[in-house]
Each structure stands twice: as C-alpha cells, then as structure tokens.
Design an enzyme around this catalytic site. Structure first.
Site, mmCIF file in Angstrom:
data_model
loop_
_atom_site.group_PDB
_atom_site.id
_atom_site.type_symbol
_atom_site.label_atom_id
_atom_site.label_comp_id
_atom_site.label_asym_id
_atom_site.label_seq_id
_atom_site.Cartn_x
_atom_site.Cartn_y
_atom_site.Cartn_z
ATOM 1 N N ASP A 1 1.974 3.852 2.821
ATOM 2 C CA ASP A 1 0.683 4.640 2.553
ATOM 3 C C ASP A 1 1.167 5.531 1.376
ATOM 4 O OD1 ASP A 1 -1.793 5.524 2.036
ATOM 5 O OD2 ASP A 1 -2.858 6.016 4.250
ATOM 6 N N GLU B 1 -10.891 3.530 7.736
ATOM 7 C CA GLU B 1 -9.819 4.464 7.458
ATOM 8 C C GLU B 1 -10.870 5.817 8.588
ATOM 9 O OE1 GLU B 1 -8.163 6.238 4.622
ATOM 10 O OE2 GLU B 1 -6.501 6.842 5.707
ATOM 11 N N HIS C 1 0.909 4.965 -2.442
ATOM 12 C CA HIS C 1 0.121 5.979 -3.783
ATOM 13 C C HIS C 1 1.790 6.460 -4.454
ATOM 14 C CE1 HIS C 1 -3.949 5.850 -2.054
ATOM 15 N NE2 HIS C 1 -3.485 5.409 -1.436
ATOM 16 N N HIS D 1 -9.866 0.613 -0.047
ATOM 17 C CA HIS D 1 -9.297 1.131 1.298
ATOM 18 C C HIS D 1 -10.909 1.441 2.223
ATOM 19 C CE1 HIS D 1 -6.005 3.637 -0.945
ATOM 20 N NE2 HIS D 1 -6.448 4.248 0.301
ATOM 21 N N ASP E 1 2.068 8.960 -5.903
ATOM 22 C CA ASP E 1 0.876 9.778 -5.982
ATOM 23 C C ASP E 1 1.586 10.795 -4.542
ATOM 24 O OD1 ASP E 1 -1.399 8.633 -6.245
ATOM 25 O OD2 ASP E 1 -2.406 10.833 -6.595
ATOM 26 N N HIS F 1 0.910 -1.150 0.036
ATOM 27 C CA HIS F 1 0.153 -0.269 0.112
ATOM 28 C C HIS F 1 0.852 1.476 -0.322
ATOM 29 C CE1 HIS F 1 -3.445 1.459 1.730
ATOM 30 N NE2 HIS F 1 -3.244 2.823 0.761
ATOM 31 N N GLY G 1 -9.614 7.306 -1.821
ATOM 32 C CA GLY G 1 -10.829 9.500 -1.488
ATOM 33 C C GLY G 1 -11.134 9.105 -0.342
HETATM 34 O O1 LIG Z 1 -5.145 6.945 3.315
HETATM 35 C C1 LIG Z 1 -5.776 7.225 2.130
HETATM 36 N N1 LIG Z 1 -7.124 6.736 1.580
HETATM 37 C C2 LIG Z 1 -8.069 7.264 1.034
HETATM 38 N N2 LIG Z 1 -7.808 7.546 -0.177
HETATM 39 C C3 LIG Z 1 -5.796 7.874 0.122
HETATM 40 C C4 LIG Z 1 -5.499 7.723 0.909
HETATM 41 N N3 LIG Z 1 -4.146 8.363 0.974
HETATM 42 C C5 LIG Z 1 -3.575 8.859 -0.808
HETATM 43 N N4 LIG Z 1 -5.464 8.635 -0.872
HETATM 44 C C6 LIG Z 1 -6.275 9.545 -2.289
HETATM 45 O O2 LIG Z 1 -5.337 8.433 -3.242
HETATM 46 C C7 LIG Z 1 -5.324 8.529 -4.275
HETATM 47 C C8 LIG Z 1 -4.723 8.196 -5.404
HETATM 48 O O3 LIG Z 1 -3.197 7.985 -5.169
HETATM 49 C C9 LIG Z 1 -4.374 9.944 -4.134
HETATM 50 O O4 LIG Z 1 -4.588 11.470 -4.813
HETATM 51 C C10 LIG Z 1 -5.148 10.233 -2.726
HETATM 52 O O5 LIG Z 1 -6.640 11.401 -3.157
HETATM 53 ZN ZN LIG Z 2 -4.431 5.108 1.473
#
Ligand SMILES: O=c1[nH]cnc2c1ncn2[C@@H]1O[C@H](CO)[C@@H](O)[C@H]1O
Ligand SMILES: [Zn+2]
Length: 363
Positions: free
Chosen positions: A302, A213, A23, A210, A25, A21, A183
């Site tokens: 994350d 959380e 991201h 997701h 970005d 996990h 998101g």
């Molecule tokens: O912890 C999280 N929970 C929910 N969404 C997330 C988390 N971290 C990042 N993103 C979202 O996932 C998108 C794609 O990578 C990111 O642009 C961010 O908006």
């Molecule tokens: Zn995430």
C-alpha cells in the site's frame, strides 16, 4: 499451512515478489521528501530532519481511520508538483522495489493531485513514465531486473473519474496498465463513477477498485457487480460475509462465494489495514483465514513510507505471525502474477522463468 520453518528476512529478501498495490505518493524516501521540499519551495513539512520525518509519517498514518491516514499525503503530493520531482520519485521507487526483491510491480498514483503548479495530466503521466524507464534502466545496469507498470487513480471525492479513465486509455501503450479509484471510501461509493467504468469496459481496459477497506460489503458488491472491477483494492472486509460455526464449519455468503468462485484477486495490505483501523492488530488480520479458504489472496505494501514497510518486511511479519512458509509465499506471489494487468504471455513467462526458479533456488 505448509512449510512452517521460520524464514529469515535475508531469505525473504531474495525471494521473487510481485506487488500489485503500491501508491507512488506513499513510497517516497524521507530524504527525498526533504530534498524536494527544499528544491521546490514547499515549506509545510512538519520537520526537515530526515529521520524525524520518516517517523512522523509512520506515526501520523497510525491513526485508526482512513481519512486521517490520507491527510499525510498532502506532504508527499506537495513536493511532487514538478516534472523533475515526478521523474525522481518514480525512478527511486523502481530502484527501491528492485532492491526489495520485487520482480513485477504496478505503481499507482492520481495524476490530478500533481497539477497544482500547472502541469497537464498528460505531462504528469509522461514524467512518471520517464522516471520508471530511468529506474528500470538503472536496475538493469546494476545487474538486476524488474518490470513496472502504472495504474492511474481517480480520487473518489473529486468528480474526474471519466477524464482519468480516458487518460489511462490514451497512455495504455506507453506503460499505463490500468485504472483505480482511491481516497475516502465511506460516503463515496464506486457507483458515483459508473461512466468511467463503462468507458473502460467498452475499451477493453483493466481496472481495480479500492473497496472493502473503510466500508464493508455494499462497497465490495457495488465495485464488482455495478462497476465490473477485476480486482479489489484491499477487499479484506469480505470476511464480513463469512461465518464460522462453533464446530469450525465455515459458511460463505453469496458475495463471498462469488468473489472466491470467480477468483477475484484481493490486494491485501496487512500493515496498512492495522494503521487505518480496518483490522484491530496484525495478529488478528484475516489474511490467514482467507488464504486457508483459497481466496485469491495477494500481499501488498500500500504505502511503504506511511507504513514503514517493504514487501520483505510484510512477508517476514506474515511468516512470523501466521507461520506461513516459502510454499505459501510462493503461492501469494503466483496469485499476484496471475492477477497482474499484463498480457498473458508475459505473466506466464514471469511465473515460469523467474518466480518458480527463484523459489526453487531458496528451498
Ligand atoms: O489505503 C488507501 N485507501 C484509499 N486511498 C488511498 C489509500 N492509500 C493511499 N490512498 C490515496 O490514493 C492516492 C493516490 O495514490 C493517494 O494520494 C492517497 O490519497
Ligand atoms: Zn491503496
């Protein structure tokens, strides 16, 4: 927990690690954000001083709410709107993970966030894959080894999940290992995207969600029982279905029992959970309780940029805070490898040929 010797970060850097996990970005180097902003004419960065920018991301993400935490992604996505930028970010992510001792990773990102300047969804996926291939080759040329797959995320607040699921299936023989929704969780239950999950299941495709959380048990329940998620992104709020008596006897509710009995992997991201206010502090994170109860716990970053963390720093903090030893960290790593969206033979070979010998060499 066994083997409570305090472990140094140097040892933990060498320990083979598996990251499910992370991201794309959320993992840019601050210097790259600044350089890409300059190259692509993105003028909304809070600062162009590299060190100050790194600090800004960590502090802004330290917001106590998922929604404010997610606002910081406007800047990383803002500089990732060209093929060249996507290639560079993906290649550097692979290099950074390899330097962190990660031997297998699944990098996730939402293609729909990179189409502001006219790239098609397919072009986004192809550019990221080019970067991953380049990064993997650079790591190999430097004598290292890493295997990286991708997960395509659909954003819960947009209504494009089926389209992104189709994109994931279209590219599954070219590096895409699975699908996810990301998101804001509160107000956007996974069942809004049922058509996407049905499509994926009918195509024998893998997905995580997701859940658990920023919202609790109903979100986890829907993700598993309505949508069919194979893994849970975070899933940490499953602890709300676990009660402990004053004499220490533990009772699992039906959902927590189901998650544990079915060995549903929890993609736990400790530092991120503190930043979004999901847990009150690192020391109060329920990862130790979940591990003790033998849930299938995995450890993840994350967002390395927003959390200022690496797999090594998360492992180090876990060892220091909870007394986890090498045996525990090896257990997290094997749990993650078992849970990867990779074929069985490849998982087994990474466990037997890379992870177990890697930990044996450290013991
Ligand atoms: O912890 C999280 N929970 C929910 N969404 C997330 C988390 N971290 C990042 N993103 C979202 O996932 C998108 C794609 O990578 C990111 O642009 C961010 O908006
Ligand atoms: Zn995430």
């Amino acid at each position: 927990m066994s083997d409570v010797t305090p472990l140094g970060a140097a040892t933990l850097l060498r320990a083979p690690k598996v990251l499910l996990h992370d991201h794309l970005d959320g993992g840019l180097r601050p210097a790259t954000v600044v350089e890409l902003a300059e190259a692509t004419g993105y003028d909304a960065l809070p600062t162009t001083d590299v060190e100050a920018l790194g600090r800004w991301f960590r502090e802004a993400a330290d917001s106590g709410s998922l929604v404010s935490y997610l606002e910081t992604f406007a800047h990383t996505c803002g500089v990732m709107q060209t093929e060249e930028a996507l290639v560079r970010v993906a290649a550097e992510a692979v290099e950074d993970l390899a330097a962190d001792g990660v031997v297998y990773a699944e990098l996730r990102y939402a293609p729909e966030l990179f189409v502001e300047r006219g790239l098609s969804l397919d072009a986004v996926v192809e550019a990221v894959q080019t970067g991953i291939d380049e990064g993997t080759q650079r790591v190999a040329a430097a004598g290292g080894a890493i295997k990286v797959g991708t997960l395509l995320c659909a954003m819960r607040q947009h209504a494009r999940a089926l389209e992104i699921a189709e994109l994931a299936v279209r590219h599954r023989d070219a590096g895409v290992a699975g699908f996810d929704i990301a998101g804001p969780e509160d107000g956007f239950p996974p069942t809004r995207n049922l058509d996407a999950f049905e499509y994926l299941r009918q195509n024998n495709a893998h997905f995580t969600i997701h859940a658990g959380e920023a919202f609790g048990l109903p979100s986890i329940w829907e993700a598993i029982q309505y949508c069919g998620a194979e893994r849970l992104g975070h899933g940490v709020r499953i602890v709300e279905d676990i009660k402990t008596d004053s004499d220490g006897t533990v009772h699992l509710g039906r959902l927590a029992s189901y998650v544990r009995d079915r060995r549903i992997p929890l993609e736990i991201c400790p530092t991120s959970n503190v930043q979004t206010g999901t847990v009150a502090s690192f020391a109060e994170h329920p990862i130790a309780q979940l591990a003790r109860l033998h849930f299938r716990v995995t450890v993840n970053t994350d967002n390395r940029l927003m959390s200022g963390c690496t797999m090594t720093s998360e492992f180090t903090a876990l060892a220091t805070t909870f007394g986890f030893g090498l045996d525990d960290l090896r257990w997290f790593t094997i749990n993650a490898m078992k849970s990867a969206f990779l074929d069985f033979d490849a998982r087994l070979s990474l466990i037997n040929d890379v992870i177990k010998p890697g930990y044996a060499a450290l013991a």
